[in-house]
Design an enzyme around this catalytic site. Structure first.
Site, PDB file in Angstrom:
ATOM      1  N   SER A 173     -45.097  -9.731 -12.533  1.00  0.00           N
ATOM      2  CA  SER A 173     -46.449  -9.822 -11.960  1.00  0.00           C
ATOM      3  C   SER A 173     -47.486  -9.320 -12.954  1.00  0.00           C
TER       4      SER A 173
ATOM      5  N   THR B 272     -53.336  -7.057  -7.937  1.00  0.00           N
ATOM      6  CA  THR B 272     -52.342  -6.573  -8.902  1.00  0.00           C
ATOM      7  C   THR B 272     -53.041  -6.040 -10.151  1.00  0.00           C
TER       8      THR B 272
ATOM      9  N   ASN C  90     -52.824 -22.685 -10.372  1.00  0.00           N
ATOM     10  CA  ASN C  90     -51.810 -23.675 -10.786  1.00  0.00           C
ATOM     11  C   ASN C  90     -50.944 -23.107 -11.889  1.00  0.00           C
TER      12      ASN C  90
ATOM     13  N   ALA D 247     -50.508 -19.957 -12.770  1.00  0.00           N
ATOM     14  CA  ALA D 247     -49.721 -18.803 -12.353  1.00  0.00           C
ATOM     15  C   ALA D 247     -48.556 -19.218 -11.454  1.00  0.00           C
TER      16      ALA D 247
ATOM     17  N   GLU E  38     -49.894 -15.937  -4.216  1.00  0.00           N
ATOM     18  CA  GLU E  38     -50.068 -17.195  -4.971  1.00  0.00           C
ATOM     19  C   GLU E  38     -49.907 -18.416  -4.068  1.00  0.00           C
TER      20      GLU E  38
HETATM   21  P1  TGC Z   1     -60.083 -27.751  -0.948  1.00  0.00           P
HETATM   22  O1  TGC Z   1     -61.249 -28.380  -0.221  1.00  0.00           O
HETATM   23  O2  TGC Z   1     -58.749 -28.375  -0.843  1.00  0.00           O
HETATM   24  O3  TGC Z   1     -60.466 -27.628  -2.500  1.00  0.00           O
HETATM   25  C1  TGC Z   1     -61.670 -27.037  -2.944  1.00  0.00           C
HETATM   26  C2  TGC Z   1     -61.875 -27.464  -4.389  1.00  0.00           C
HETATM   27  O4  TGC Z   1     -60.785 -26.976  -5.171  1.00  0.00           O
HETATM   28  C3  TGC Z   1     -60.062 -28.075  -5.760  1.00  0.00           C
HETATM   29  N1  TGC Z   1     -58.637 -27.712  -5.719  1.00  0.00           N
HETATM   30  C4  TGC Z   1     -57.942 -27.420  -6.817  1.00  0.00           C
HETATM   31  N2  TGC Z   1     -58.292 -27.405  -8.103  1.00  0.00           N
HETATM   32  C5  TGC Z   1     -57.356 -27.053  -8.988  1.00  0.00           C
HETATM   33  N3  TGC Z   1     -56.106 -26.714  -8.615  1.00  0.00           N
HETATM   34  C6  TGC Z   1     -55.722 -26.697  -7.318  1.00  0.00           C
HETATM   35  N4  TGC Z   1     -54.480 -26.329  -6.976  1.00  0.00           N
HETATM   36  C7  TGC Z   1     -56.646 -27.063  -6.349  1.00  0.00           C
HETATM   37  N5  TGC Z   1     -56.629 -27.168  -5.001  1.00  0.00           N
HETATM   38  C8  TGC Z   1     -57.846 -27.570  -4.623  1.00  0.00           C
HETATM   39  C9  TGC Z   1     -60.400 -29.280  -4.906  1.00  0.00           C
HETATM   40  O5  TGC Z   1     -60.240 -30.467  -5.635  1.00  0.00           O
HETATM   41  C10 TGC Z   1     -61.842 -28.976  -4.598  1.00  0.00           C
HETATM   42  O6  TGC Z   1     -62.597 -29.241  -5.759  1.00  0.00           O
HETATM   43  P2  TGC Z   1     -64.072 -29.889  -5.699  1.00  0.00           P
HETATM   44  O7  TGC Z   1     -64.520 -29.907  -7.111  1.00  0.00           O
HETATM   45  O8  TGC Z   1     -63.859 -31.251  -5.095  1.00  0.00           O
HETATM   46  O9  TGC Z   1     -64.880 -28.995  -4.805  1.00  0.00           O
HETATM   47  O10 TGC Z   1     -60.062 -26.218  -0.539  1.00  0.00           O
HETATM   48  P3  TGC Z   1     -59.665 -25.506   0.820  1.00  0.00           P
HETATM   49  O11 TGC Z   1     -60.708 -24.487   1.109  1.00  0.00           O
HETATM   50  O12 TGC Z   1     -59.345 -26.520   1.901  1.00  0.00           O
HETATM   51  O13 TGC Z   1     -58.355 -24.700   0.424  1.00  0.00           O
HETATM   52  C11 TGC Z   1     -57.202 -25.328   0.015  1.00  0.00           C
HETATM   53  C12 TGC Z   1     -56.048 -24.305  -0.100  1.00  0.00           C
HETATM   54  C13 TGC Z   1     -55.706 -23.718   1.247  1.00  0.00           C
HETATM   55  C14 TGC Z   1     -54.851 -25.084  -0.624  1.00  0.00           C
HETATM   56  C15 TGC Z   1     -56.404 -23.189  -1.095  1.00  0.00           C
HETATM   57  O14 TGC Z   1     -57.478 -22.457  -0.671  1.00  0.00           O
HETATM   58  C16 TGC Z   1     -55.240 -22.273  -1.419  1.00  0.00           C
HETATM   59  O15 TGC Z   1     -54.466 -22.573  -2.315  1.00  0.00           O
HETATM   60  N6  TGC Z   1     -55.098 -21.110  -0.712  1.00  0.00           N
HETATM   61  C17 TGC Z   1     -54.161 -20.071  -1.094  1.00  0.00           C
HETATM   62  C18 TGC Z   1     -54.886 -18.944  -1.790  1.00  0.00           C
HETATM   63  C19 TGC Z   1     -54.058 -18.301  -2.847  1.00  0.00           C
HETATM   64  O16 TGC Z   1     -53.112 -18.843  -3.376  1.00  0.00           O
HETATM   65  N7  TGC Z   1     -54.439 -17.129  -3.246  1.00  0.00           N
HETATM   66  C20 TGC Z   1     -53.788 -16.446  -4.333  1.00  0.00           C
HETATM   67  C21 TGC Z   1     -54.590 -15.253  -4.802  1.00  0.00           C
HETATM   68  S1  TGC Z   1     -54.103 -14.660  -6.378  1.00  0.00           S
HETATM   69  C22 TGC Z   1     -52.590 -13.990  -6.144  1.00  0.00           C
HETATM   70  O17 TGC Z   1     -51.981 -14.065  -5.141  1.00  0.00           O
HETATM   71  C23 TGC Z   1     -52.063 -13.296  -7.308  1.00  0.00           C
HETATM   72  S2  TGC Z   1     -50.542 -12.578  -7.099  1.00  0.00           S
HETATM   73  C24 TGC Z   1     -50.265 -12.301  -8.707  1.00  0.00           C
HETATM   74  C25 TGC Z   1     -49.050 -11.637  -9.098  1.00  0.00           C
HETATM   75  O18 TGC Z   1     -48.947 -10.406  -8.900  1.00  0.00           O
HETATM   76  O19 TGC Z   1     -48.183 -12.322  -9.704  1.00  0.00           O
HETATM   77  P1  FAD Z   2     -53.154 -14.745   5.748  1.00  0.00           P
HETATM   78  O1  FAD Z   2     -53.978 -15.755   5.023  1.00  0.00           O
HETATM   79  O2  FAD Z   2     -53.828 -13.859   6.757  1.00  0.00           O
HETATM   80  O3  FAD Z   2     -51.891 -15.418   6.368  1.00  0.00           O
HETATM   81  C1  FAD Z   2     -51.066 -14.778   7.349  1.00  0.00           C
HETATM   82  C2  FAD Z   2     -50.004 -15.774   7.801  1.00  0.00           C
HETATM   83  O4  FAD Z   2     -50.627 -16.920   8.389  1.00  0.00           O
HETATM   84  C3  FAD Z   2     -49.153 -16.295   6.651  1.00  0.00           C
HETATM   85  O5  FAD Z   2     -47.830 -16.496   7.077  1.00  0.00           O
HETATM   86  C4  FAD Z   2     -49.797 -17.626   6.343  1.00  0.00           C
HETATM   87  O6  FAD Z   2     -48.918 -18.553   5.701  1.00  0.00           O
HETATM   88  C5  FAD Z   2     -50.179 -18.090   7.737  1.00  0.00           C
HETATM   89  N1  FAD Z   2     -51.258 -19.081   7.686  1.00  0.00           N
HETATM   90  C6  FAD Z   2     -52.532 -18.902   7.240  1.00  0.00           C
HETATM   91  N2  FAD Z   2     -53.241 -20.040   7.354  1.00  0.00           N
HETATM   92  C7  FAD Z   2     -52.386 -20.963   7.865  1.00  0.00           C
HETATM   93  C8  FAD Z   2     -52.495 -22.348   8.199  1.00  0.00           C
HETATM   94  N3  FAD Z   2     -53.618 -23.042   7.988  1.00  0.00           N
HETATM   95  N4  FAD Z   2     -51.411 -22.962   8.711  1.00  0.00           N
HETATM   96  C9  FAD Z   2     -50.238 -22.295   8.891  1.00  0.00           C
HETATM   97  N5  FAD Z   2     -50.073 -21.002   8.599  1.00  0.00           N
HETATM   98  C10 FAD Z   2     -51.128 -20.342   8.081  1.00  0.00           C
HETATM   99  N6  FAD Z   2     -54.605 -11.709  -4.432  1.00  0.00           N
HETATM  100  C11 FAD Z   2     -55.467 -11.752  -5.495  1.00  0.00           C
HETATM  101  O7  FAD Z   2     -56.552 -12.327  -5.406  1.00  0.00           O
HETATM  102  N7  FAD Z   2     -55.139 -11.173  -6.681  1.00  0.00           N
HETATM  103  C12 FAD Z   2     -53.966 -10.540  -6.879  1.00  0.00           C
HETATM  104  O8  FAD Z   2     -53.707 -10.019  -7.973  1.00  0.00           O
HETATM  105  C13 FAD Z   2     -53.057 -10.447  -5.782  1.00  0.00           C
HETATM  106  N8  FAD Z   2     -51.896  -9.739  -5.905  1.00  0.00           N
HETATM  107  C14 FAD Z   2     -51.104  -9.542  -4.809  1.00  0.00           C
HETATM  108  C15 FAD Z   2     -50.016  -8.672  -4.892  1.00  0.00           C
HETATM  109  C16 FAD Z   2     -49.228  -8.434  -3.769  1.00  0.00           C
HETATM  110  C17 FAD Z   2     -48.106  -7.457  -3.855  1.00  0.00           C
HETATM  111  C18 FAD Z   2     -49.499  -9.115  -2.559  1.00  0.00           C
HETATM  112  C19 FAD Z   2     -48.629  -8.902  -1.360  1.00  0.00           C
HETATM  113  C20 FAD Z   2     -50.571  -9.972  -2.464  1.00  0.00           C
HETATM  114  C21 FAD Z   2     -51.405 -10.187  -3.579  1.00  0.00           C
HETATM  115  N9  FAD Z   2     -52.548 -10.988  -3.506  1.00  0.00           N
HETATM  116  C22 FAD Z   2     -53.424 -11.068  -4.560  1.00  0.00           C
HETATM  117  C23 FAD Z   2     -52.956 -11.525  -2.215  1.00  0.00           C
HETATM  118  C24 FAD Z   2     -52.215 -12.803  -1.805  1.00  0.00           C
HETATM  119  O9  FAD Z   2     -52.619 -13.882  -2.570  1.00  0.00           O
HETATM  120  C25 FAD Z   2     -52.500 -13.028  -0.314  1.00  0.00           C
HETATM  121  O10 FAD Z   2     -51.783 -12.026   0.389  1.00  0.00           O
HETATM  122  C26 FAD Z   2     -52.074 -14.404   0.156  1.00  0.00           C
HETATM  123  O11 FAD Z   2     -52.914 -15.401  -0.393  1.00  0.00           O
HETATM  124  C27 FAD Z   2     -52.058 -14.542   1.703  1.00  0.00           C
HETATM  125  O12 FAD Z   2     -53.209 -14.031   2.252  1.00  0.00           O
HETATM  126  P2  FAD Z   2     -53.137 -12.973   3.479  1.00  0.00           P
HETATM  127  O13 FAD Z   2     -52.236 -11.885   3.072  1.00  0.00           O
HETATM  128  O14 FAD Z   2     -54.545 -12.631   3.830  1.00  0.00           O
HETATM  129  O15 FAD Z   2     -52.453 -13.755   4.654  1.00  0.00           O
END
Ligand code: TGC
Ligand code: FAD
Length: 393
Positions: free
Chosen positions: A95, A168, A248, A250, A371
């Site tokens: 991570s 993180t 993407n 990551a 992610e």
């Molecule tokens: P949506 O309307 O689908 O898209 C909005 C705009 O974004 C573009 N887009 C992308 N572009 C590049 N790559 C992708 N994978 C993309 N997905 C969508 C899309 O084309 C659009 O662009 P534009 O120019 O037309 O405006 O957006 P939505 O609000 O419906 O959301 C879609 C959804 C749910 C898939 C997205 O919000 C999502 O992936 N949610 C999950 C959030 C997430 O992954 N968070 C991670 C936080 S970082 C983290 O967890 C780090 S952990 C690190 C570690 O310790 O290793």
């Molecule tokens: P929620 O969005 O509240 O989701 C809760 C539950 O509901 C999940 O099971 C989810 O799949 C489900 N759910 C939500 N929406 C839907 C739907 N439409 N349909 C069906 N099911 C749904 N974030 C950062 O920005 N940067 C970081 O560096 C980072 N590091 C992290 C490190 C750790 C150890 C952890 C645990 C998380 C980290 N995150 C980071 C945050 C992580 O990306 C979020 O926890 C993750 O995106 C999910 O968000 P949430 O926890 O708010 O869950």
């Protein structure tokens, strides 16, 4: 058959270049010699071994696929193999490297100004500067487009207010990439800001009580009237597309990496099952244990082939988000399943930190969620398959 030969049943090794094998083997030796002897202590104490950062930098781990600015310019396959070895150690170490490389250096390299690149990338490649990525908020995780963090333009500065959760590296970072909506706009106004450690109003607080990723720092970030120069905004991207395109990169790395945790669990469980005797014979001799081991190996081979194909596609061009989602979704799920089954092979010993499966199992619960949760990736695939968006309304 040697242990390694069993794990690499499909000779995936033969599909790698000499350079890819060399960097993987270098990192593997580092994990065996420097990291595995200390990871248990760090997991217990909820600490991260910062003293290893210079060695990671020397191996070219940080910003491995980027070119220039002191980065190694390796292939996505080489990067995946590096992460796989780090995660064979612990998801916390991986991570750290994922966030530094894919979520901080990559956006600065892709979207930053030349001045921002010069300021941050060489120091980050050397591990002298640490980054974190602030997208998630307390009330907006899976749907980051709803974020409440705001940046208000004020002369030559932006004033940022909001909070970010689960970040993180947050407490050890010199720079945080903070994604915020500008001037009360919608998600199309989202911009990335380089918020620097020590800026007044910017506070990072460690999240306590984690049972997962204990050998990694995870913070809550609070921003109260944090004034950042306008030149700290990354000029090259606007809208949710910005943070999602970093994801993407990551997610691809993670999909490759988790197979390392699976390999650690499989190899450990195999060895243990050959030594542990019940009913006067090794538990490896029972058909039920053999089925567990066969299932594990089968999923490791499939997951590694999938990850290799995805990384090769990334080397040839950009894989689509749904290609990335399929691999992240599959590989994290199978790695988590493998860790649970490996844990069962160790019996009661498996619940202690003397053996690695329970640590990997607990870590992988986070990886399943971050992610993009397993469910989010299901819906990304569902949308690609059906053309119907099942998110939200
Ligand atoms: P949506 O309307 O689908 O898209 C909005 C705009 O974004 C573009 N887009 C992308 N572009 C590049 N790559 C992708 N994978 C993309 N997905 C969508 C899309 O084309 C659009 O662009 P534009 O120019 O037309 O405006 O957006 P939505 O609000 O419906 O959301 C879609 C959804 C749910 C898939 C997205 O919000 C999502 O992936 N949610 C999950 C959030 C997430 O992954 N968070 C991670 C936080 S970082 C983290 O967890 C780090 S952990 C690190 C570690 O310790 O290793
Ligand atoms: P929620 O969005 O509240 O989701 C809760 C539950 O509901 C999940 O099971 C989810 O799949 C489900 N759910 C939500 N929406 C839907 C739907 N439409 N349909 C069906 N099911 C749904 N974030 C950062 O920005 N940067 C970081 O560096 C980072 N590091 C992290 C490190 C750790 C150890 C952890 C645990 C998380 C980290 N995150 C980071 C945050 C992580 O990306 C979020 O926890 C993750 O995106 C999910 O968000 P949430 O926890 O708010 O869950």
């Amino acid at each position: 058959m040697s242990r390694a030969a069993i794990t690499d049943l499909y000779r995936i090794d033969d599909m790698l270049s000499a350079e890819e094998r060399a960097i993987r083997d270098t990192v593997a030796r580092f994990i065996d010699k420097e990291y595995l002897p200390i990871v248990g202590k760090h997991f217990r104490n909820h600490t991260f071994p910062r003293e290893l950062i210079p060695q990671l930098a020397d191996m070219g781990v940080f910003g491995a696929t980027l070119t220039g600015y002191g980065c190694a310019g390796l292939s996505n396959v080489a990067y995946g193999l590096i992460l796989q070895e780090l995660e064979r150690g612990d998801s916390g170490l991986r991570s750290f490297a994922s966030v530094q490389s894919s979520l901080c250096m990559f956006p600065i390299w892709s979207f930053g100004s030349e001045e921002q690149k010069q300021r941050w990338l060489p120091g980050m490649a050397q591990g002298k500067l640490i980054g974190c990525f602030g997208l998630t908020e307390p009330d907006y995780g899976s749907d980051p487009g709803g974020m409440l963090t705001r940046a208000r333009k004020d002369g030559d500065s932006y004033v940022i207010n909001g909070s970010k959760m689960w970040i993180t590296n947050g407490t050890i970072a010199d720079v945080a990439i903070i994604w915020a909506k500008v001037d009360d706009g919608g998600s199309e106004s989202i911009r990335g800001f380089l918020v620097e450690k020590g800026m007044p109003g910017f506070v990072a607080k460690e999240i306590e009580g984690k049972f997962s990723l204990r050998a990694s720092y995870t913070a809550e970030l609070s921003l109260q009237d944090v004034r950042v120069p306008a030149s700290n905004m990354m000029p090259g991207v606007q809208g949710l597309r910005g943070p999602l395109s970093c994801l993407n990169k990551a997610r691809m790395g993670i999909a490759f990496a988790v197979m390392g945790a699976a390999v650690a669990c499989f190899e450990g469980a195999r060895e243990y099952s050959l030594e542990r005797k019940t009913f006067n014979k090794p538990i490896a001799g029972f058909q039920l244990t053999q089925e567990k081991l066969a299932d594990m190996l089968q999923e490791i081979v499939k997951g590694q082939l999938l990850a290799l194909r995805l990384a090769r596609m990334a080397d040839e061009g950009k894989p689509t988000p749904e290609q990335v989602s399929l691999c992240k979704r599959n590989n994290v799920k199978v790695a988590l399943d493998i860790a649970r089954v490996a844990r069962s092979i160790y019996g009661a010993n498996g619940i202690t930190d003397e053996y690695p499966p329970v640590r990997h199992m607990l870590n992988l619960e986070s990886v399943y969620t971050y992610e993009g949760t397993h469910e989010v990736h299901t819906l990304i695939l569902g949308k690609a398959i059906t053309g119907i968006n099942a998110f939200g309304n």
